[in-house]
Design an enzyme around this catalytic site. Sequence first.
Site, PDB file in Angstrom:
ATOM      1  N   HIS A  43       1.598  31.892  60.405  1.00 19.96           N
ATOM      2  CA  HIS A  43       2.869  32.450  60.354  1.00 19.96           C
ATOM      3  C   HIS A  43       3.238  33.100  61.788  1.00 19.96           C
ATOM      4  O   HIS A  43       2.429  33.240  62.535  1.00 19.96           O
ATOM      5  CB  HIS A  43       2.949  33.766  59.204  1.00 19.96           C
ATOM      6  CG  HIS A  43       4.004  34.453  59.246  1.00 19.96           C
ATOM      7  ND1 HIS A  43       4.588  35.539  60.156  1.00 19.96           N
ATOM      8  CD2 HIS A  43       5.110  34.269  58.013  1.00 19.96           C
ATOM      9  CE1 HIS A  43       5.820  35.997  59.631  1.00 19.96           C
ATOM     10  NE2 HIS A  43       5.993  35.146  58.394  1.00 19.96           N
TER      11      HIS A  43
ATOM     12  N   ASP B  55      -5.147  36.764  58.752  1.00 25.54           N
ATOM     13  CA  ASP B  55      -3.809  37.270  58.272  1.00 25.54           C
ATOM     14  C   ASP B  55      -3.866  37.226  56.822  1.00 25.54           C
ATOM     15  O   ASP B  55      -4.063  36.020  56.043  1.00 25.54           O
ATOM     16  CB  ASP B  55      -2.914  36.167  58.904  1.00 25.54           C
ATOM     17  CG  ASP B  55      -1.458  36.408  58.042  1.00 25.54           C
ATOM     18  OD1 ASP B  55      -1.385  37.416  57.029  1.00 25.54           O
ATOM     19  OD2 ASP B  55      -0.600  35.630  58.361  1.00 25.54           O
TER      20      ASP B  55
ATOM     21  N   GLN C 141      -0.799  36.789  52.403  1.00 31.72           N
ATOM     22  CA  GLN C 141      -0.525  36.136  50.948  1.00 31.72           C
ATOM     23  C   GLN C 141      -1.806  36.148  50.133  1.00 31.72           C
ATOM     24  O   GLN C 141      -1.877  35.401  49.230  1.00 31.72           O
ATOM     25  CB  GLN C 141      -0.149  34.526  51.373  1.00 31.72           C
ATOM     26  CG  GLN C 141       1.142  34.736  52.270  1.00 31.72           C
ATOM     27  CD  GLN C 141       2.489  35.262  51.787  1.00 31.72           C
ATOM     28  OE1 GLN C 141       2.570  35.294  50.376  1.00 31.72           O
ATOM     29  NE2 GLN C 141       3.328  35.386  52.334  1.00 31.72           N
TER      30      GLN C 141
ATOM     31  N   LYS D   2       4.014  43.058  49.947  1.00 29.16           N
ATOM     32  CA  LYS D   2       3.842  42.092  49.042  1.00 29.16           C
ATOM     33  C   LYS D   2       3.098  41.870  47.804  1.00 29.16           C
ATOM     34  O   LYS D   2       2.560  41.081  47.076  1.00 29.16           O
ATOM     35  CB  LYS D   2       3.251  40.844  49.970  1.00 29.16           C
ATOM     36  CG  LYS D   2       4.321  40.448  51.136  1.00 29.16           C
ATOM     37  CD  LYS D   2       3.799  39.176  51.988  1.00 29.16           C
ATOM     38  CE  LYS D   2       4.278  39.009  53.483  1.00 29.16           C
ATOM     39  NZ  LYS D   2       5.689  38.599  53.319  1.00 29.16           N
TER      40      LYS D   2
ATOM     41  N   CYS E 123       9.425  31.475  58.776  1.00 24.49           N
ATOM     42  CA  CYS E 123       8.389  31.810  59.712  1.00 24.49           C
ATOM     43  C   CYS E 123       7.324  31.051  60.244  1.00 24.49           C
ATOM     44  O   CYS E 123       6.258  31.478  60.525  1.00 24.49           O
ATOM     45  CB  CYS E 123       7.967  33.415  59.674  1.00 24.49           C
ATOM     46  SG  CYS E 123       9.480  34.514  59.449  1.00 24.49           S
TER      47      CYS E 123
END
Lengths: 150, 411
Positions: B125, B202, B205, B228, B367
């Site tokens: 991202h 990261d 997600q 999220k 993104c």
Amino acid sequence: MTDLRELYQQVIIDHSRSPRNYRELDHPSHSAEGYNPLCGDQITVYLEVEGGVVKDVSFKGSGCAISKASASLMTAAVKGKTLAEAEELFARFREMVTSEHDAAVNEEALGKLTVLSGVREFPVRVKCATLAWHTLRAALAGEGERVSTE
Amino acid sequence: MKAPLDVKAIKAEFPILGQEVHGHPLVYLDNAASSQKPRIVLEALVRYYERDHANVHRGIHELSTRATQAYEGARARVARFIGAGAVEEVVFVRGTTEGINLVASAWGPSNLGEGDEILLTVLEHHSNIVPWQLLAQRTGARLKSLDIDDHGRLRLEQLGDLLSERTRLVGVTHVSNALGTVNPVAEIVAAAKRVGATVVVDGAQAAPHLPIDVQALGCDFYAFSGHKMCGPTGIGVLWGRSELLEEMAPYQGGGEMIEIVELERSTYKRAPQKFEAGTPNVADAVGLAVAIDFLEGLGLERIQAHEHDLVSYALERGAQIPGFRDLGPVGDDRAGVLSFELGDIHPHDVAQILDSRGIAVRAGHHCNQPLMQRLGLGATTRASFYLYNDRDDVDALCEGLRAALDFLSGG
């Protein structure tokens, strides 16, 4: 889907699937690249201007149905126009797609471009409809740099 | 085999999902962008502000004590959720983006120099690319990138060539937000560790959708966002190893992060306070802790299995739609993200038609512009699932895609 039919009129679908003037010009006097970072749409507009008149105009690129149809309709509308007339057409077009939904549309001045009036009901799509026009203006202004909607 | 989720009962806990959009029941499939919030999280925010709010770590009075306990309790809850070695390893930030920027700002300059290398992947991202570009510009370090294969999986066989003793940092996403690929993070960390590189993951997600154990992954930093994962916006987590956090310079200066301030110099608190200048986002940290309770009460493994079932069903149904092309990997390493093309119809037009039927998806580059360039696409349409979605939602999506084809094919 009545609102959607307002946005995606048959003329728009037709122009998006078979865009007019979709080619590069061999010897453009002006050209510029436009970009909409929101959706990745990218367009190049080519112009051949002689004596203050748009002799020929064309475009290439990728984008949604609205941006492609708008580019196609734009090239048809400005061909043969003086630069001042083209500029006035842009001003009227921008006014139409950003106006209130019940505002009157000047059909006489805008001609076929009025099929894009449904865009004003969908504010996030205004940039799709105006990308080609902003790119055309950048080309005429001699701004070699890429223009962006953001 | 654990019992499947009772999706109808779960959905009833999310007030926002009960509404109609454009005259149709809302079908919310934009969860990779942001999830919705269950009633207990909303109630926790109100309760905190109605009963317990004051500034933290300052007052002697009762409310400040309660607020401090609530905030530090939330930190402990997060630490258990991700298997942190110590509560002090949990730094509250605004979200994943700030977590990664914190590492780039506070860890980067003293650990990277001219000619050093940062290895990223093409799945990252922008929030795990741009902070490293800024750092590279400041330090003279170089950026490298690990490619994917045609199924959207990282080409691990390239790691040997890309990693070297110059590699100081490896940045990798746990789950791709654009394709749904679940990356083999532990394997990548092991390779990075062989050359002595620090690894930033990261987790934006991943943390909402599957069990996380930062120690088992072996990474050095792990960042994720509350919004999220059924929590509020504006709160996120950076987990970092204690020894690294202690070595790092402060991120921002101000109140809360200092011990003694003189006019010309100051001493700083230890982590995590060293990185939390100013009054923290107490309420949203409390909301995040309640969201974690909610998710763990249902079970992250069950949530993961449920989403895998949904994406498999969607692939099966999608394959029957003319022009439908899924862009992610097919297999166990696939999260509930469905990024696809629909013939030559532009994603913006697909999303517009779906919206008219009350279906929320994302259209664009997500993104991930470098990934889109790698795939040779300007944009994709993305449906992303969560615990409150069911097969009816997939059916509605597929009907919507067929309607888009009819509508835009000149019909």
